[in-house]
Design an enzyme around this catalytic site. Structure first.
Site, PDB file in Angstrom:
ATOM      1  N   CYS A 239       0.864  -1.187   0.000  1.00  0.00           N
ATOM      2  CA  CYS A 239       0.000   0.000   0.000  1.00  0.00           C
ATOM      3  C   CYS A 239       0.901   1.237   0.000  1.00  0.00           C
ATOM      4  CB  CYS A 239      -0.978  -0.025   1.166  1.00  0.00           C
ATOM      5  SG  CYS A 239      -0.220  -0.191   2.799  1.00  0.00           S
ATOM      6  N   ARG A 244      -2.364  -1.059   5.385  1.00  0.00           N
ATOM      7  CA  ARG A 244      -3.506  -1.584   4.641  1.00  0.00           C
ATOM      8  C   ARG A 244      -3.158  -2.927   3.996  1.00  0.00           C
ATOM      9  NH1 ARG A 244      -4.996   3.510   0.899  1.00  0.00           N
ATOM     10  NH2 ARG A 244      -2.771   3.924   1.201  1.00  0.00           N
TER      11      ARG A 244
END
Length: 285
Positions: A239, A244
């Site tokens: 990410c 994430r």
């Protein structure tokens, strides 16, 4: 309906409510917003600060083995403790902390499905009292970066081979290069927009339901296989800074049972600022 490959790594809010006073269970709250814990947390839960607790104070890396052992001791955790993590942002930072604990080989780590949002939506008990536990003796472990962590040069080699897969879990606007700067995250700035060549874009948010819980095994399998992310491949997720993508790493590894998944925590803040690294940028002004 298919079941998750490792359903034991997910616990529901009912389970947490029943076990939060169990001395063999330690609840840890890990949030992006580090002030949330102070305004109300699950009783007996302790706070994990993803910056202060999990990262090296100087170099961009994680804490070393000695500091990890000290952290576990202060959180009253032994190698036999069941650690349950939860937090805001649909468990972004909970899965990030889960990933770090797995770098050091802690065996029994779990995620509370739905995170902080689901607990509050169900109007369950919150406390502002910081629980007190006696420190433990946690032996200094060995950190293993080989199995679940990818580095820049490994990613560079990865994109040149067949039978591999790269998953960009950012938003479509970040993936195309339409959005380069993130004003809400000034520490994650990059000079270039776009994505790593060969990466497919499957935003992390597509894996969760409206209540923040993970989608079913069938839904997840369909989501990733449709883009060629299949269990026979060596998969790397990324990410901007690795939080994430740890969410996607977690579900691919434990919920779908993919055997070879690594998280590239250098992610776009490293790649997008790297000299000479190839970038795909389909968006042009």
């Amino acid at each position: 309906m298919a079941t998750y490959t490792h359903p034991e790594v997910l616990v529901e809010t009912d389970w947490v409510a029943a076990h939060m006073h169990d001395p063999q269970v330690r609840l840890l709250e890990s949030n992006e917003d580090i002030l949330l814990y102070d305004i109300g947390h699950i009783p007996t839960a302790l706070k994990i600060d993803w910056v202060e607790d999990l990262n090296d104070p100087v170099i961009r890396d994680y804490l070393d083995a000695e500091r990890f052992a000290g952290l576990m001791s202060r959180k009253a955790i032994t190698p036999q403790t069941t650690v349950v993590l939860y937090g805001d942002k649909n468990n972004w930072w909970a899965t990030y902390a889960f990933w770090v604990l797995k770098l050091f080989g802690h065996q029994d780590v779990r995620i509370m499905n739905g995170g902080r949002t689901k607990w509050i939506a169900e109007k369950r008990e919150l406390s502002r009292v910081v629980a007190s536990f006696d420190p433990t003796e946690y032996p200094v472990p060995t950190r293993d970066d080989t199995a679940i962590r990818a580095f820049r040069d490994q990613v560079f080699q990865h994109i040149r081979h067949e039978g591999v897969a790269l998953v960009d879990v950012r938003s479509p606007q970040e993936y195309t290069g339409e959005r380069t700067h993130m004003p809400e995250y000034p520490q994650e700035g990059t000079l270039r927009g776009g994505h790593i060549p060969t990466a497919v874009n499957i935003p992390w948010s597509m894996a969760v339901a409206e209540d923040g819980t993970f989608k079913s095994a069938d839904e997840l399998a369909a989501l990733y296989s449709a883009q060629g992310i299949t269990p026979d491949k060596d998969v790397i997720t990324y990410c901007r800074i690795g939080e994430r993508s740890s969410h996607t790493w977690f579900l691919l590894t434990y919920l779908l049972g993919y055997p070879r998944v690594r998280n590239y925590d250098g992610s776009w803040t490293e790649w997008g600022n790297g000299v000479g690294l190839p970038i795909s940028k389909p968006y042009q002004r």
